[in-house]
Design an enzyme around this catalytic site. Structure first.
Site, PDB file in Angstrom:
ATOM      1  N   ASP A 284       0.817  -1.206   0.000  1.00  0.00           N
ATOM      2  CA  ASP A 284       0.000   0.000   0.000  1.00  0.00           C
ATOM      3  C   ASP A 284       0.859   1.269   0.000  1.00  0.00           C
ATOM      4  O   ASP A 284       1.845   1.360   0.731  1.00  0.00           O
ATOM      5  CB  ASP A 284      -0.876  -0.009   1.261  1.00  0.00           C
ATOM      6  CG  ASP A 284      -1.854   1.148   1.294  1.00  0.00           C
ATOM      7  OD1 ASP A 284      -2.664   1.246   0.365  1.00  0.00           O
ATOM      8  OD2 ASP A 284      -1.807   1.955   2.247  1.00  0.00           O
ATOM      9  N   GLU A 326       1.065  -0.588  -5.219  1.00  0.00           N
ATOM     10  CA  GLU A 326      -0.046   0.366  -5.329  1.00  0.00           C
ATOM     11  C   GLU A 326       0.566   1.760  -5.416  1.00  0.00           C
ATOM     12  O   GLU A 326       0.816   2.416  -4.410  1.00  0.00           O
ATOM     13  CB  GLU A 326      -0.993   0.284  -4.133  1.00  0.00           C
ATOM     14  CG  GLU A 326      -2.276   1.087  -4.360  1.00  0.00           C
ATOM     15  CD  GLU A 326      -2.442   2.352  -3.511  1.00  0.00           C
ATOM     16  OE1 GLU A 326      -3.294   3.175  -3.854  1.00  0.00           O
ATOM     17  OE2 GLU A 326      -1.718   2.521  -2.510  1.00  0.00           O
TER      18      GLU A 326
HETATM   19  C1  GLC Z   1      -4.186   3.426  -0.433  1.00  0.00           C
HETATM   20  C2  GLC Z   1      -5.534   2.782  -0.279  1.00  0.00           C
HETATM   21  C3  GLC Z   1      -6.509   3.803   0.158  1.00  0.00           C
HETATM   22  C4  GLC Z   1      -6.056   4.381   1.456  1.00  0.00           C
HETATM   23  C5  GLC Z   1      -4.618   4.870   1.376  1.00  0.00           C
HETATM   24  C6  GLC Z   1      -4.055   5.085   2.733  1.00  0.00           C
HETATM   25  O1  GLC Z   1      -4.161   4.367  -1.405  1.00  0.00           O
HETATM   26  O2  GLC Z   1      -5.900   2.181  -1.474  1.00  0.00           O
HETATM   27  O3  GLC Z   1      -7.801   3.278   0.256  1.00  0.00           O
HETATM   28  O4  GLC Z   1      -6.894   5.451   1.789  1.00  0.00           O
HETATM   29  O5  GLC Z   1      -3.763   3.940   0.782  1.00  0.00           O
HETATM   30  O6  GLC Z   1      -3.744   3.840   3.325  1.00  0.00           O
HETATM   31  C1  GLC Z   2      -3.192   6.818  -3.103  1.00  0.00           C
HETATM   32  C2  GLC Z   2      -2.934   7.922  -4.119  1.00  0.00           C
HETATM   33  C3  GLC Z   2      -3.997   8.935  -4.156  1.00  0.00           C
HETATM   34  C4  GLC Z   2      -5.261   8.167  -3.949  1.00  0.00           C
HETATM   35  C5  GLC Z   2      -5.293   7.804  -2.503  1.00  0.00           C
HETATM   36  C6  GLC Z   2      -6.462   7.014  -2.077  1.00  0.00           C
HETATM   37  O1  GLC Z   2      -2.065   6.295  -2.571  1.00  0.00           O
HETATM   38  O2  GLC Z   2      -1.670   8.315  -4.390  1.00  0.00           O
HETATM   39  O3  GLC Z   2      -3.996   9.645  -5.354  1.00  0.00           O
HETATM   40  O4  GLC Z   2      -6.353   8.904  -4.325  1.00  0.00           O
HETATM   41  O5  GLC Z   2      -4.137   7.161  -2.132  1.00  0.00           O
HETATM   42  O6  GLC Z   2      -7.618   7.667  -2.333  1.00  0.00           O
END
Ligand code: GLC
Ligand code: GLC
Length: 628
Positions: A284, A326
């Site tokens: 993540d 991610e």
């Molecule tokens: C990632 C997840 C998102 C979450 C963020 C912080 O982007 O997909 O749902 O809010 O990380 O953990």
């Molecule tokens: C992610 C992204 C951001 C995304 C969020 C989750 O890590 O970088 O653009 O919208 O976390 O919403």
């Protein structure tokens, strides 16, 4: 400079010394993996921590941790380790199909997930991503992305023993278990955070805590605001007046990877999950793990070095485990995380966003350019291609790519946001804005696939548009990932507005509970759910039977018509030519486009023979998978 052989001997001596007492003699399998991968771990670890006096002590701690985790690893997982080492491309098969769901929303709890295995097999899943299921703060948890303990399942969902036996049952069903490693931050209720808050220096050093605004102000000059609705900048204030780094919600505190104790602690959590039987870890927020004053604090070189070190940890002790990156960032940065030595899998946010872009503009030019230019990755790695995720859709295409096609990126993003939140006249989409930032003009979009594609607004082509979007994700290679419920056309759930814990985060609109009524209709050809489900089943079945759709090799195809997307998937004895009309009018692909191809081709989806010696007409939103 040491020679490689000298380095290997030095590495071996280091490991032997670290394991000298209680771990000797070292199991020969582990010893072999240490010989192969410890030099790599050593290289990356010392690249990040080498200037610290305690670097080698911490590295010795890590080696002992690896040996302990290996000693605890179950025999069946060790068998899987060996099998996947012998077949490292196992996940590149055209039989791979992913599904993602929330445990509570889709199935109540982990036992509920187990009871859905027959359905997962019906659909053809070989990969199941269960959204974060760990202990988390009761009310605010960012959908589980604020973890209070990586070793405990949220009590409402079950416990670790159940997760472990579920992983085993999934494996028997041919389904790999994917869970998140939320390693950029913990919740403020994690024991490490609580001990930091209590002033224990060892744990204060796990986070980035500052006594006043001096450093936070300096960092904030160059960082991006991710959740501006929650707080400005990247820091939140603690009750005692100090400031802690917090990229996402104020209850998610960023870990301090400049401290090797943090790396080791997270390696321990990673190996714990690997030993529970997790096959793939969704890494993540990878872009954010390293911070440097005066930079964006995203995708810095050390973020990659750390990921490579974590990857080496897996190669030594849990080699069957893969990483999925991610990184929802600029496409140039997304690909930097993808390699056999770093993350073998990665979300493909560009293809996802541009699929929606093409559907809004009825023009496939940007998507087609991205497929030609940005699709190729290491052949040992795979994109995870999806239509939408649990997160918002952000328009992450490169401004410079758009400019080449005469598109002004900022204006285009404004158009796309307006289109998808139904502020553009005639839009078929019913999305909801996410994190509109008046200071920067930034915004993203929430909504289920069906609601964004026009099913909610009653647009006649909606079911076909949903299938078209999936037909792209299922035919560009890598691992296609279905957001479970989308295969029966689930709609937006506005109920989130009545829940005070969710009302401020529009992403909940597209995380509805399992749509039981639509699943009940899935075999009724007269229902929307049935139309979509039947189409999805067909796409999945054909993909499984078509070797050309394995791996990721893709060649562009010029359709001479901007409304029609084209690409070829070459195989050993021929190719599949994919054509997709993203517009809601009939479109012609002129015969000249096919001049290098045989006279006829069979559409794998309908089994109809198509002549390629004449202009080819595609119905509105029609797509073809032609065997050529
Ligand atoms: C990632 C997840 C998102 C979450 C963020 C912080 O982007 O997909 O749902 O809010 O990380 O953990
Ligand atoms: C992610 C992204 C951001 C995304 C969020 C989750 O890590 O970088 O653009 O919208 O976390 O919403």
């Amino acid at each position: 400079m040491l020679t490689l052989a000298q380095q290997a001997r030095a590495a071996r001596a280091f490991v032997d010394a670290a394991l000298a007492t209680e771990h000797a003699p070292v199991d020969p399998v582990l010893a072999g993996r240490l010989d192969a991968h410890f030099p790599i771990l050593f290289e990356h670890y010392s690249a990040v921590y080498g200037d610290r006096a305690d670097c080698l002590d911490r590295l010795a701690d890590l080696v002992r941790l690896l040996a302990d985790a290996w000693a605890e690893r179950a025999d069946d997982l060790k068998v899987l380790d060996a099998a996947r080492e012998a077949d490292p491309g196992w996940f590149l098969s055209n039989r791979m199909l992913g599904g993602v769901c929330y445990v509570d929303r889709y199935a109540g709890d982990l036992e509920g997930v187990r009871s859905r295995i027959p359905y997962f097999k019906e659909l053809g899943l070989t990969y199941l991503h269960l959204m974060p299921l760990f202990a988390a703060p009761e009310r605010n948890s960012d959908g589980g992305y604020a973890v209070s303990s990586y070793r405990e399942v949220a009590p409402a969902l079950g416990d670790m023993a159940t997760l472990q036996s579920l992983a085993a049952d999934l494996r028997v069903a041919g389904i790999s278990l994917v869970v998140d490693l939320i390693f950029n931050h913990t919740s403020n209720e994690h024991a490490w955070a609580q001990r930091a808050l209590a002033g224990e220096p060892e744990y204060e050093a796990y986070y980035r805590i500052f006594p006043d605004r001096t450093m936070p102000d300096a960092y904030d000059k160059t960082t991006r605001e991710i959740f501006p609705d929650d707080h400005r900048g990247s820091f939140v204030q603690l009750p005692d007046g100090r400031w802690v780094w917090s990229t996402f919600y104020s209850f998610q505190w960023d870990l301090n990877y400049a401290n090797p104790a943090v790396f080791n602690a997270m390696a321990g959590e990673l190996l714990f999950l690997a030993n529970v039987g997790v096959d793939i870890l969704r890494m993540d927020a990878v872009a954010f793990i390293w911070k440097e004053l005066g930079t964006s604090c995203e995708s810095l070189p050390q973020a990659h070095t750390l990921l490579r070190a974590f990857n080496a940890v897996c190669r030594i002790t849990a080699p069957s485990v893969l990483f999925k990156s991610e990184a929802i960032v600029h496409p140039d940065e997304v690909v930097q995380y993808i390699s056999p030595e770093e993350c073998q899998l990665s979300y493909n946010p560009l293809q996802m966003a541009l699929t929606w872009e093409a559907l809004a503009t009825r023009d496939a030019s940007l998507l087609s350019q991205a497929l030609e230019r940005r699709h190729a990755i290491d052949p040992g790695c795979a994109w995870v291609n999806y239509v939408r995720s649990h997160d918002d859709i952000g328009w992450t295409f490169a401004d410079e790519d758009a400019a080449e096609l005469g598109v002004d990126a900022a204006a285009h993003r404004r158009f796309l946001n307006a289109f998808y939140v139904n502020r553009f006249p005639g839009s078929f989409a019913r999305g909801v804005p996410f994190q509109e930032n008046p200071r920067t003009g930034d915004a993203r979009v929430s909504g289920t696939t069906a609601s964004l594609a026009g099913l909610e607004s009653g647009e006649p082509g909606a079911a076909q548009r949903i299938l078209l979007a999936h037909a792209i994700a299922l035919s560009t290679g890598g691992v296609p990932l279905v957001y479970l419920g989308d295969e029966v056309g689930q709609l937006n759930d506005y109920g989130y507005l009545a829940d005070p814990d969710h009302a401020g985060d529009s992403r909940w609109v597209h995380r509805p509970p399992r749509p039981a009524d639509r699943y009940a209709e899935r075999n009724d050809p007269d229902s929307d759910a049935g139309t979509i489900y039947r189409g999805m089943r067909r796409l999945i079945a054909v993909r499984r039977a078509t070797d050309e759709l394995a791996g990721g090799a893709l060649v562009g195809f010029h359709t001479h018509n901007p409304h029609v997307l084209g690409y070829q998937r070459p195989g050993a004895s021929g190719a599949v030519l994919v054509l997709a009309n993203v517009s809601d009018a009939p479109q012609l692909v002129p015969a000249e486009a096919f001049s290098a191809l045989p006279a006829t081709a069979v559409d794998l989806l309908t089994e109809a023979e198509t002549s390629l010696w004449a202009d080819l007409e595609l119905a509105p939103l029609e797509f073809l998978w032609l065997q050529v």
